[in-house]
Design a protein around this motif. Structure first.
Motif, PDB file in Angstrom:
ATOM      1  N   THR A 254      -7.226  14.786   3.538  1.00 32.32           N
ATOM      2  CA  THR A 254      -7.628  14.806   4.949  1.00 32.32           C
ATOM      3  C   THR A 254      -8.882  15.672   5.088  1.00 32.32           C
ATOM      4  OG1 THR A 254      -6.358  16.786   5.456  1.00 32.32           O
ATOM      5  CG2 THR A 254      -5.195  14.682   5.648  1.00 32.32           C
TER       6      THR A 254
ATOM      7  N   LYS B  58      -5.265   3.873   8.512  1.00 35.10           N
ATOM      8  CA  LYS B  58      -3.944   4.495   8.591  1.00 35.10           C
ATOM      9  C   LYS B  58      -2.863   3.469   8.268  1.00 35.10           C
ATOM     10  CE  LYS B  58      -5.225   7.964  11.984  1.00 35.10           C
ATOM     11  NZ  LYS B  58      -4.918   8.594  13.279  1.00 35.10           N
TER      12      LYS B  58
ATOM     13  N   ALA C 122       2.237   6.921  12.444  1.00 38.54           N
ATOM     14  CA  ALA C 122       0.889   6.823  11.879  1.00 38.54           C
ATOM     15  C   ALA C 122      -0.206   7.218  12.863  1.00 38.54           C
ATOM     16  CB  ALA C 122       0.626   5.415  11.375  1.00 38.54           C
TER      17      ALA C 122
ATOM     18  N   TYR D 157      -6.624  10.958   9.530  1.00 41.03           N
ATOM     19  CA  TYR D 157      -7.205   9.994   8.597  1.00 41.03           C
ATOM     20  C   TYR D 157      -7.216  10.562   7.179  1.00 41.03           C
ATOM     21  CZ  TYR D 157      -8.909   6.755  12.140  1.00 41.03           C
ATOM     22  OH  TYR D 157      -8.999   5.823  13.140  1.00 41.03           O
TER      23      TYR D 157
END
Lengths: 266, 266
Positions: free
Chosen positions: A198, A234, A240, A245
Motif C-alpha cells: 500500500t 481492488k 474491499a 489500493y
C-alpha cells in the motif's frame, strides 16, 4: 575460532596463506520487517558478542568478488546485490590487540593442529583495513545459516542491537547514513518491500529509513508523479471498498529513473 | 623514480619499510575555472603519462590522515577538505606487472644506492588496493608543486585529459559520479565558486557537474527557495542597472541545510 575438525583447521590455514594480509571485508545486510529496519548479525561462538558477516580477500580475487563469496560462505545468501560504501582504516584497528587478547588467541591456536601457529597468530593480530559492503534484501526470502565461527545468525532490529565487536557498530551507522544520502539512487522499495504494497507501506519504509515522519498527502502526490508505480484493482470482497489500493513497481521505469536519481525530495 | 640524492633514496626506502604493503591512496582534486571542471594531475618524470596524486599509508596513520599528508606532500595543498569515495581492488591492479616493466623497474633500482633493492622491487610490484579520496577546491587559491617523482603538476580540463597511468581514468570517473549523486550533501558552490557570483555562474557550475542544461527560471526559483543565498546591492555605476545581481552564500544556513541534504531536485 571453534574449528570442527583437523581438515577444517588445515583448510583455514591454507586460506590464510591464500589471502591478502591486512585487508578484510565486512557486509551490512539490511532487511525490513514490521516497520523496522533489521541487520543480519553473527554471534561469535562462546561469546556474547555479535559481528557483521566478514572475511578476507583471496590474492586471485577482485574486492567485489570477495565480498560476494564472503557473504555466501558466511550466511548462505547467494546472488544478492552488494554495493561497496566505505573503507575503514583507523591505525588501531585490530581484532586482537590487548595482552590478554593475544594470550587468549595464542592459547586457542595451541589447541588446534596448525602447522604454523605463529604465522596464523601474526596474521590475525595485524592491523586490518576493512572495506564495507551493504545489501538491501527481502527479509522473508532468506534463511541465513551460521558459519563455523558462529553459533547464531540472526536478523536484529536496529532499535535493539546487541553489543558488536570492534568498530562494527560504527560501520553499521555509516552504512545507514550512506543509504540515507543515496535514497534517490537505490531501489529502496523494490529491494525491501514485498511485491504488492500500500502507499502507507511505502511511506512507512521511507519514514523508517529517514528516521522522521513525512506528510502523507505530499508523499503520495510526489510518489505518484514519479510514474514508477502500478495501481492494482481492488478485489471484489465485502470490505474491499474500504481497503487501500495495492501498488507494485513498474520495474523498467523504476530502473530507468534510478540511473539519474529519482529526484524525490523529502 | 628519479631520486635526487643518496639521502633521498634512503629516505624513500625507509618510508617503504614504514608503510602498509599492498594498500595505497589516490586523490582526485577537482577545481572549476572558465565553466570547466578541472583535475589536478602529476606528470611522471621522463614519461608522457600522468597520474593522480597518490601514496602509501604509514603503519602509524589512520587512512584519512595518510590521505591528507599525501596530498600535502605531493601537491603542496594543505588543510583542504578531503572525502573518501571508493576503494578499488581489481585482482590485477599492479603498477608494475609485465616482464618488460619488471625489468625496467629492476634496472632503475640498480642505478640507486638502495640497501635492499629486491625488497623495494617486491613492494612496488605487489598488487595494490587503492582508496580514492576527492576534494573540491577553488582553483585560483592553490599553486601546486610537482614532487620528486614528477616533472609537472597541472590542472587539466576533464574535456581534454592526457593519458593516465593504470586505472586512474576509471578512478577519476568514479569520483565524478560520486560527486553527482552527492550534490545535495556537498558544499558545491561554496567550494568551487569565488566568494561572490551571479545566479548564472551558479547555474553554469551545476550544469557542468551534471553534464546537462537546466531550466533557468526553475533553477533560480528553487535556489532562492533554499534560503542559503545573500543578494548584494548593485554598485552605483552607469551600467549597474543592466548588470546581474551578485550573490554569496549564507554559510551557516548552507551548512545547516547540507546536514540533511539540501533537497534540490534537478
Amino acid at each position: 575460532m571453534a574449528l570442527r575438525s583437523e581438515d577444517h583447521v588445515h583448510q583455514f590455514e591454507a586460506h590464510l596463506n591464500d589471502v591478502i594480509p591486512g585487508h578484510s571485508i565486512d557486509c551490512v545486510i539490511l532487511g525490513y520487517h514490521d516497520n523496522e529496519l533489521k541487520v543480519l548479525l553473527l554471534r561469535r561462538k562462546g561469546q556474547d558478542l555479535w559481528s557483521l558477516p566478514g572475511g578476507f580477500i583471496r590474492k586471485s580475487e577482485d574486492l567485489d568478488t570477495a565480498a560476494t563469496r564472503i557473504l555466501e560462505e558466511r550466511t548462505g545468501l547467494g546472488s544478492i546485490f552488494l554495493q561497496q560504501f566505505y573503507t575503514f582504516g583507523g591505525q588501531d584497528r585490530r581484532s586482537v590487540s590487548s595482552k590478554s587478547e593475544i594470550a587468549m588467541l595464542n592459547n586457542m591456536l595451541k589447541q588446534y593442529p596448525f602447522k604454523e601457529p605463529d604465522k596464523v597468530s601474526a596474521f590475525l593480530r595485524d592491523r586490518f583495513i576493512t572495506t564495507g559492503y551493504f545489501a538491501l534484501v527481502q527479509l522473508n526470502k532468506v534463511s541465513p545459516q551460521p558459519d563455523f565461527m558462529s553459533s547464531q545468525c540472526e536478523w536484529k532490529s536496529l532499535k535493539a542491537l546487541p553489543e558488536l565487536i570492534l568498530d562494527h557498530s560504527h560501520i553499521l551507522q555509516k552504512a545507514i547514513a550512506h543509504v540515507q544520502t543515496q535514497l534517490n539512487y537505490l531501489p529502496i522499495g523494490l529491494s525491501l518491500l514485498s511485491k504488492k504494497f500500500t502507499m502507507q507501506d511505502l511511506q512507512n519504509l521511507y519514514e523508517v529509513l529517514l528516521n522522521r515522519s513525512l506528510d502523507r498527502g505530499n508523499f503520495q502526490r510526489k510518489m505518484l508523479a514519479l510514474n514508477i508505480l502500478k495501481r492494482h484493482e481492488k478485489q471484489l470482497t465485502g470490505k474491499a471498498h474500504k481497503a487501500p489500493y495495492l501498488y507494485s513497481f513498474d520495474v523498467p521505469r523504476y530502473n530507468e529513473k534510478l540511473k539519474k536519481g529519482i529526484g524525490f525530495s523529502f
